[in-house]
Design an enzyme around this catalytic site. Structure first.
Site, mmCIF file in Angstrom:
data_model
loop_
_atom_site.group_PDB
_atom_site.id
_atom_site.type_symbol
_atom_site.label_atom_id
_atom_site.label_comp_id
_atom_site.label_asym_id
_atom_site.label_seq_id
_atom_site.Cartn_x
_atom_site.Cartn_y
_atom_site.Cartn_z
ATOM 1 N N HIS A 64 68.148 1.287 54.837
ATOM 2 C CA HIS A 64 66.974 2.135 54.097
ATOM 3 C C HIS A 64 65.897 1.869 55.312
ATOM 4 C CE1 HIS A 64 64.085 2.667 51.376
ATOM 5 N NE2 HIS A 64 64.698 1.996 50.191
ATOM 6 N N ARG A 66 62.625 3.284 54.593
ATOM 7 C CA ARG A 66 61.354 3.147 53.878
ATOM 8 C C ARG A 66 60.411 4.248 53.963
ATOM 9 N NH1 ARG A 66 62.860 -0.904 50.459
ATOM 10 N NH2 ARG A 66 63.129 -3.010 51.612
ATOM 11 N N ASP A 153 71.105 3.539 44.743
ATOM 12 C CA ASP A 153 70.905 2.291 45.410
ATOM 13 C C ASP A 153 71.201 1.171 44.587
ATOM 14 O OD1 ASP A 153 69.997 0.717 47.328
ATOM 15 O OD2 ASP A 153 68.032 1.058 47.347
ATOM 16 N N ASP A 306 73.497 -2.814 55.294
ATOM 17 C CA ASP A 306 72.680 -2.783 54.175
ATOM 18 C C ASP A 306 71.376 -3.484 54.676
ATOM 19 O OD1 ASP A 306 71.928 -2.792 51.678
ATOM 20 O OD2 ASP A 306 72.574 -4.922 51.000
#
Length: 430
Positions: A64, A66, A153, A306
């Site tokens: 991720h 963001r 997700d 992750d």
């Protein structure tokens, strides 16, 4: 012409022509042109370092960054730099941003943002519009725009018919559907793994049953649709057993595990440190052994970071209010290698970073061979080092590995005509 000579590097490339050999590798203008012994240096930049290994470039299937929406926590460009520091030449980026990556224009925006970077950004498109689990997103349009797979997700996809439609639709164009097998109703308001320790600490637990029930449903839908499914971040012995049985039936299923689930157990939460609050939760020591066995026998195809960067404001709060997730893209290999060293061969570990992710995405296996495009990761599996906040590339404040000694370190990446070296390897460049 750019020329790079890797001198006496040990190759880990199962199925490749140079696997297990100590060789010189010449890279010219972004292609591997020679592999052999005592190659002439000429005007090439030479790298020579004891203990240096090379493999096909690593892929992280779950990170991720963001962006858009929360760029200060990481951002695409900084995330790609952190991925390079972690030894990855490609990284699949989750769609749970603001706005959600649920149409072709947003996929294209991400690709434009990453254009020209050494590390390849691989967008994951949303399965449902807005991650709301109500209406299928524009899967084919996103596929044409460059999305490599589709996932909501960690959002609960409660509607089994929607998942079935996604599997059937993706099958038409060879797409991969990625699910997060945790039943939200069974998870409830849980904060950690359900077990004796959660009871002693007075914390609500998340039972392994939540993974078992949801994964069994997803596998049943996969079998009916005759499609391809990737089960993300398996965290329980029951989950490993279900994937193993599905593979034995010949179903097109792959699975991943987060690197931290191979090393850390729920005992880390005795001090209520929110840096260890992750989803799925850290399990008990017995479960770790089942996960390691799943990696060893190939039930679990790939190890992922992750990577979920958070700032202090979302982590340094009361445990129940803290965000789930930890930063891990720079340490994924080191953590996995530290956890698995002595349990399985280096070959198997590296396969979970190279061949496994490609299999999950339906991509051809890549080998180090003369005439191929240069896409390489350099690493030292024996190097002991300490991951320090001051030297971190990622902006993530939520890594539990700051100040921790790990074994095995990425040294650099080569892709096309570009490269990034770690500080360790910069000293070896001639």
């Amino acid at each position: 012409m750019s020329r790079l000579l890797l001198r006496q590097v040990h190759v880990i490339d199962p199925g490749g022509p140079a696997h297990g050999q100590d060789v010189d590798v010449l890279v010219e203008d972004g292609r591997v042109t020679r592999i052999g012994q005592r190659l002439a240096k000429g005007d090439a930049q030479e790298l020579r370092r004891p203990g240096m290994h090379a493999s096909p470039g690593w892929i992280d299937l779950r990170a991720h960054f963001r962006e858009p929406g929360d760029e200060p926590k990481e951002g695409v460009l900084n995330g790609l730099e952190a991925a390079a520091a972690g030894g990855f030449t490609a990284v699949a980026v989750l769609p749970s941003t603001r706005p959600v990556i649920d149409d072709s224009s947003r996929v294209e925006h991400l690709l434009r943002k990453a254009e020209g970077h050494l590390v390849r950004l691989m967008p994951l498109g949303a399965l449902s519009k807005g991650l709301l689990g109500q209406q299928l997103a524009e899967l084919y349009d996103m596929h044409r725009a460059g999305a490599v797979a589709f996932t909501d997700d960690q959002e609960p996809l409660r509607n089994p018919r929607l998942l079935l439609l996604a599997l059937q639709y993706a099958r038409v164009f060879g797409g991969t559907v990625i699910t997060f097998p945790q039943d939200p109703d069974l998870l409830g308001q849980g904060q950690m793994h359900e077990g004796p320790l959660s009871a002693r600490l007075g914390m609500r637990g998340m039972p392994p049953l939540a993974e078992q029930v949801r994964l069994a449903r997803d596998i049943a839908l996969l079998e009916y649709a005759a499609s391809r499914l990737h089960a993300a971040t398996i965290s329980t012995a029951e989950g490993v057993a279900l994937v193993r049985a599905a593979k034995a039936k010949g179903l097109a299923i792959t699975a991943s595990v987060a690197a931290h689930h191979l090393l850390l157990d729920d005992g880390c939460l005795r001090g209520f440190d929110t840096v260890y609050k992750v989803m799925p939760p850290l399990r008990d020591a017995a479960t770790i052994e089942a996960l390691r066995e799943g990696v060893k026998d190939g039930t679990i195809d790939t190890i992922v970071s992750d990577h979920r960067p958070e700032d202090i404001e979302h982590k340094k709060v009361e445990f129940g209010q803290a965000a789930f997730g930890m930063g891990g893209i720079e340490t994924a290999f080191a953590v996995a290698n530290t956890a698995l060293k002595g349990h399985m061969s280096l070959r198997r570990i590296i396969e979970r970073f190279t061949h496994g992710p490609r299999k999950a995405l339906g991509l051809p296996v890549q080998h180090m061979a003369e005439g191929t495009a240069a896409d390489l990761t350099l690493f030292d599996p024996e190097l002991s080092w300490t991951y320090e906040k001051a030297g971190a590339v990622s902006r993530a404040d939520n890594s539990p590995f700051f100040g921790q000694q790990l074994t095995g370190r990425p040294l650099g990446v080569v892709r096309g005509g570009r490269h990034r070296w770690s500080p360790v390897l910069q000293e070896a460049a001639v």
